[in-house]
Motif scaffolding. Structure first.
Motif, PDB file in Angstrom:
ATOM      1  N   ALA A 180       0.834  -1.201   0.000  1.00 15.40           N
ATOM      2  CA  ALA A 180       0.000   0.000   0.000  1.00 15.40           C
ATOM      3  C   ALA A 180       0.871   1.254   0.000  1.00 15.40           C
ATOM      4  O   ALA A 180       0.603   2.214  -0.739  1.00 15.40           O
ATOM      5  CB  ALA A 180      -0.933  -0.009   1.212  1.00 15.40           C
ATOM      6  N   ARG A 181       1.913   1.265   0.821  1.00 13.71           N
ATOM      7  CA  ARG A 181       2.823   2.410   0.855  1.00 13.71           C
ATOM      8  C   ARG A 181       3.476   2.629  -0.509  1.00 13.71           C
ATOM      9  O   ARG A 181       3.616   3.756  -0.993  1.00 13.71           O
ATOM     10  CB  ARG A 181       3.903   2.189   1.910  1.00 13.71           C
ATOM     11  CG  ARG A 181       3.398   2.168   3.348  1.00 13.71           C
ATOM     12  CD  ARG A 181       4.504   1.703   4.293  1.00 13.71           C
ATOM     13  NE  ARG A 181       4.042   1.547   5.653  1.00 13.71           N
ATOM     14  CZ  ARG A 181       4.109   2.488   6.584  1.00 13.71           C
ATOM     15  NH1 ARG A 181       4.623   3.669   6.284  1.00 13.71           N
ATOM     16  NH2 ARG A 181       3.676   2.275   7.804  1.00 13.71           N
ATOM     17  N   GLN A 182       3.902   1.534  -1.116  1.00 13.50           N
ATOM     18  CA  GLN A 182       4.581   1.641  -2.399  1.00 13.50           C
ATOM     19  C   GLN A 182       3.655   2.172  -3.483  1.00 13.50           C
ATOM     20  O   GLN A 182       4.061   3.008  -4.299  1.00 13.50           O
ATOM     21  CB  GLN A 182       5.132   0.270  -2.800  1.00 13.50           C
ATOM     22  CG  GLN A 182       6.310  -0.171  -1.948  1.00 13.50           C
ATOM     23  CD  GLN A 182       6.756  -1.588  -2.245  1.00 13.50           C
ATOM     24  OE1 GLN A 182       5.954  -2.423  -2.684  1.00 13.50           O
ATOM     25  NE2 GLN A 182       8.022  -1.876  -1.999  1.00 13.50           N
ATOM     26  N   PHE A 183       2.396   1.721  -3.477  1.00 16.69           N
ATOM     27  CA  PHE A 183       1.487   2.204  -4.516  1.00 16.69           C
ATOM     28  C   PHE A 183       1.189   3.690  -4.354  1.00 16.69           C
ATOM     29  O   PHE A 183       1.112   4.428  -5.339  1.00 16.69           O
ATOM     30  CB  PHE A 183       0.174   1.417  -4.520  1.00 16.69           C
ATOM     31  CG  PHE A 183      -0.747   1.850  -5.626  1.00 16.69           C
ATOM     32  CD1 PHE A 183      -0.455   1.534  -6.945  1.00 16.69           C
ATOM     33  CD2 PHE A 183      -1.874   2.609  -5.362  1.00 16.69           C
ATOM     34  CE1 PHE A 183      -1.266   1.967  -7.990  1.00 16.69           C
ATOM     35  CE2 PHE A 183      -2.696   3.048  -6.391  1.00 16.69           C
ATOM     36  CZ  PHE A 183      -2.393   2.724  -7.708  1.00 16.69           C
ATOM     37  N   ILE A 184       1.024   4.133  -3.120  1.00 17.14           N
ATOM     38  CA  ILE A 184       0.780   5.560  -2.897  1.00 17.14           C
ATOM     39  C   ILE A 184       1.968   6.380  -3.383  1.00 17.14           C
ATOM     40  O   ILE A 184       1.802   7.426  -4.026  1.00 17.14           O
ATOM     41  CB  ILE A 184       0.484   5.832  -1.410  1.00 17.14           C
ATOM     42  CG1 ILE A 184      -0.893   5.250  -1.029  1.00 17.14           C
ATOM     43  CG2 ILE A 184       0.512   7.326  -1.113  1.00 17.14           C
ATOM     44  CD1 ILE A 184      -1.213   5.334   0.441  1.00 17.14           C
ATOM     45  N   ASP A 185       3.179   5.917  -3.107  1.00 11.43           N
ATOM     46  CA  ASP A 185       4.360   6.641  -3.571  1.00 11.43           C
ATOM     47  C   ASP A 185       4.469   6.601  -5.097  1.00 11.43           C
ATOM     48  O   ASP A 185       4.822   7.606  -5.731  1.00 11.43           O
ATOM     49  CB  ASP A 185       5.626   6.047  -2.952  1.00 11.43           C
ATOM     50  CG  ASP A 185       5.791   6.428  -1.491  1.00 11.43           C
ATOM     51  OD1 ASP A 185       5.143   7.408  -1.066  1.00 11.43           O
ATOM     52  OD2 ASP A 185       6.550   5.751  -0.780  1.00 11.43           O
ATOM     53  N   LEU A 186       4.160   5.443  -5.684  1.00 14.67           N
ATOM     54  CA  LEU A 186       4.218   5.313  -7.131  1.00 14.67           C
ATOM     55  C   LEU A 186       3.281   6.292  -7.823  1.00 14.67           C
ATOM     56  O   LEU A 186       3.645   6.944  -8.806  1.00 14.67           O
ATOM     57  CB  LEU A 186       3.841   3.886  -7.551  1.00 14.67           C
ATOM     58  CG  LEU A 186       4.908   2.798  -7.557  1.00 14.67           C
ATOM     59  CD1 LEU A 186       4.262   1.442  -7.816  1.00 14.67           C
ATOM     60  CD2 LEU A 186       5.965   3.086  -8.610  1.00 14.67           C
ATOM     61  N   SER A 187       2.085   6.387  -7.310  1.00 15.66           N
ATOM     62  CA  SER A 187       1.049   7.145  -8.015  1.00 15.66           C
ATOM     63  C   SER A 187       1.007   8.622  -7.653  1.00 15.66           C
ATOM     64  O   SER A 187       0.501   9.429  -8.440  1.00 15.66           O
ATOM     65  CB  SER A 187      -0.329   6.522  -7.747  1.00 15.66           C
ATOM     66  OG  SER A 187      -0.600   6.483  -6.359  1.00 15.66           O
ATOM     67  N   THR A 188       1.530   8.995  -6.498  1.00 15.01           N
ATOM     68  CA  THR A 188       1.376  10.389  -6.058  1.00 15.01           C
ATOM     69  C   THR A 188       2.664  11.046  -5.595  1.00 15.01           C
ATOM     70  O   THR A 188       2.663  12.250  -5.311  1.00 15.01           O
ATOM     71  CB  THR A 188       0.374  10.477  -4.891  1.00 15.01           C
ATOM     72  OG1 THR A 188       0.915   9.791  -3.739  1.00 15.01           O
ATOM     73  CG2 THR A 188      -0.961   9.838  -5.248  1.00 15.01           C
ATOM     74  N   GLY A 189       3.738  10.300  -5.531  1.00 16.83           N
ATOM     75  CA  GLY A 189       4.963  10.820  -4.928  1.00 16.83           C
ATOM     76  C   GLY A 189       5.468  12.112  -5.529  1.00 16.83           C
ATOM     77  O   GLY A 189       5.765  13.078  -4.823  1.00 16.83           O
ATOM     78  N   THR A 190       5.561  12.186  -6.846  1.00 15.03           N
ATOM     79  CA  THR A 190       6.095  13.385  -7.483  1.00 15.03           C
ATOM     80  C   THR A 190       5.199  14.590  -7.239  1.00 15.03           C
ATOM     81  O   THR A 190       5.661  15.671  -6.869  1.00 15.03           O
ATOM     82  CB  THR A 190       6.262  13.152  -8.992  1.00 15.03           C
ATOM     83  OG1 THR A 190       7.155  12.060  -9.208  1.00 15.03           O
ATOM     84  CG2 THR A 190       6.823  14.399  -9.664  1.00 15.03           C
ATOM     85  N   TYR A 191       3.901  14.414  -7.424  1.00 19.73           N
ATOM     86  CA  TYR A 191       2.969  15.525  -7.203  1.00 19.73           C
ATOM     87  C   TYR A 191       2.964  15.959  -5.744  1.00 19.73           C
ATOM     88  O   TYR A 191       2.882  17.154  -5.439  1.00 19.73           O
ATOM     89  CB  TYR A 191       1.559  15.115  -7.630  1.00 19.73           C
ATOM     90  CG  TYR A 191       1.408  14.905  -9.116  1.00 19.73           C
ATOM     91  CD1 TYR A 191       1.954  15.804 -10.033  1.00 19.73           C
ATOM     92  CD2 TYR A 191       0.722  13.804  -9.612  1.00 19.73           C
ATOM     93  CE1 TYR A 191       1.817  15.616 -11.397  1.00 19.73           C
ATOM     94  CE2 TYR A 191       0.568  13.608 -10.978  1.00 19.73           C
ATOM     95  CZ  TYR A 191       1.120  14.511 -11.862  1.00 19.73           C
ATOM     96  OH  TYR A 191       0.977  14.324 -13.224  1.00 19.73           O
ATOM     97  N   PHE A 192       3.038  14.991  -4.854  1.00 24.73           N
ATOM     98  CA  PHE A 192       3.020  15.306  -3.429  1.00 24.73           C
ATOM     99  C   PHE A 192       4.204  16.202  -3.058  1.00 24.73           C
ATOM    100  O   PHE A 192       4.035  17.244  -2.411  1.00 24.73           O
ATOM    101  CB  PHE A 192       3.050  14.019  -2.605  1.00 24.73           C
ATOM    102  CG  PHE A 192       3.143  14.247  -1.128  1.00 24.73           C
ATOM    103  CD1 PHE A 192       2.008  14.528  -0.384  1.00 24.73           C
ATOM    104  CD2 PHE A 192       4.371  14.193  -0.477  1.00 24.73           C
ATOM    105  CE1 PHE A 192       2.092  14.754   0.986  1.00 24.73           C
ATOM    106  CE2 PHE A 192       4.457  14.414   0.887  1.00 24.73           C
ATOM    107  CZ  PHE A 192       3.318  14.692   1.615  1.00 24.73           C
TER     108      PHE A 192
END
Length: 233
Positions: A180-192
């Motif tokens: 779950a942590r990895q998917f959140i970082d994959l999908s939103t990390g740059t924008y975040f």
């Protein structure tokens, strides 16, 4: 013969054509008043920041008396914590509903990522997080609650979804929390990171968001999906 009127204590509930609804809540228990105060606090904290804001500012914005606000919240810190919990809970429930309505793992992941990105770039989530980070040294408990892996947490909701998909045979992993942590970082990390540090000059276009989301879903399913994945041509 004239009928004598019943005394109040003799009147049964069935004598009333409509249910009796109390017109007053116990002190500090009126959800409408509580929401009114939190709405005012949200405007004040977003505009002034935590340190500069005062309870007097909140009372003016919320349109309540100072006596009333202290019935509901003991301090500015208590009010700020309640506001963070409310906003976090609303977002979490929206994600929970989206995942519950998804027909499979791929659709659920795609929807989750899209909504999460929208939350980052189009709402006051990041300004609120900056405010939390600004008080981390004085209020470590609040920051822990903000990021904790509790039921009212986006990561927990995604982890529950991943576990359901594992049970249904669509995903495979021995560590759903890490996934779950990895998917959140994959999908939103740059924008975040861009939004948090003020590097986002403009909101991404729909096409840009879709490209990021599709890439994140593809990489995640290649790592954790039970179906064979193919590299993009």
């Amino acid at each position: 013969m004239t009928r004598k009127p019943k005394k109040v204590e003799e009147i049964a509930a069935t004598d009333f054509p409509y249910p009796v609804v109390p017109n007053r809540f116990p002190a500090g228990a009126d959800p409408v008043k509580r929401g009114q105060i939190l709405d005012g606090a949200k405007q004040v904290f977003m505009k002034m920041g935590f340190d500069a804001a005062s309870m007097n500012d909140v009372t003016r914005e919320a349109g309540v008396s100072k006596g009333t606000i202290y019935v509901y919240f003991q301090s500015k810190e208590d009010l700020f914590a309640a506001l963070i919990e409310r906003e976090k809970g609303r977002f979490t429930e929206a994600l929970r509903d989206i995942l519950a309505e998804s027909k499979d793992a791929e659709q659920g992941l795609r929807r989750f990522a899209t909504v999460f990105i929208n939350q980052i770039v189009s709402t006051d989530m990041i300004p609120a997080m900056r405010t939390v980070l600004g008080v981390v040294d004085r209020m470590p408990g609040l920051c822990h609650r903000f990021l904790s892996n509790a039921p009212a947490n986006a990561r927990s909701v995604l982890e529950d979804f991943i576990r359901r998909q594992i049970d249904e045979g669509a995903l495979k992993t021995e560590d759903p929390d890490l996934a779950a942590r990895q998917f959140i970082d994959l999908s939103t990390g740059t924008y975040f990171k861009q939004r948090l540090f003020g590097e986002m000059r403009r909101d991404p276009t729909r096409e840009e968001v879709e490209r990021v989301v599709e890439s994140a879903v593809r990489v995640f399913l290649c790592a954790y999906g039970t179906q064979s994945c193919s590299k993009p041509g």
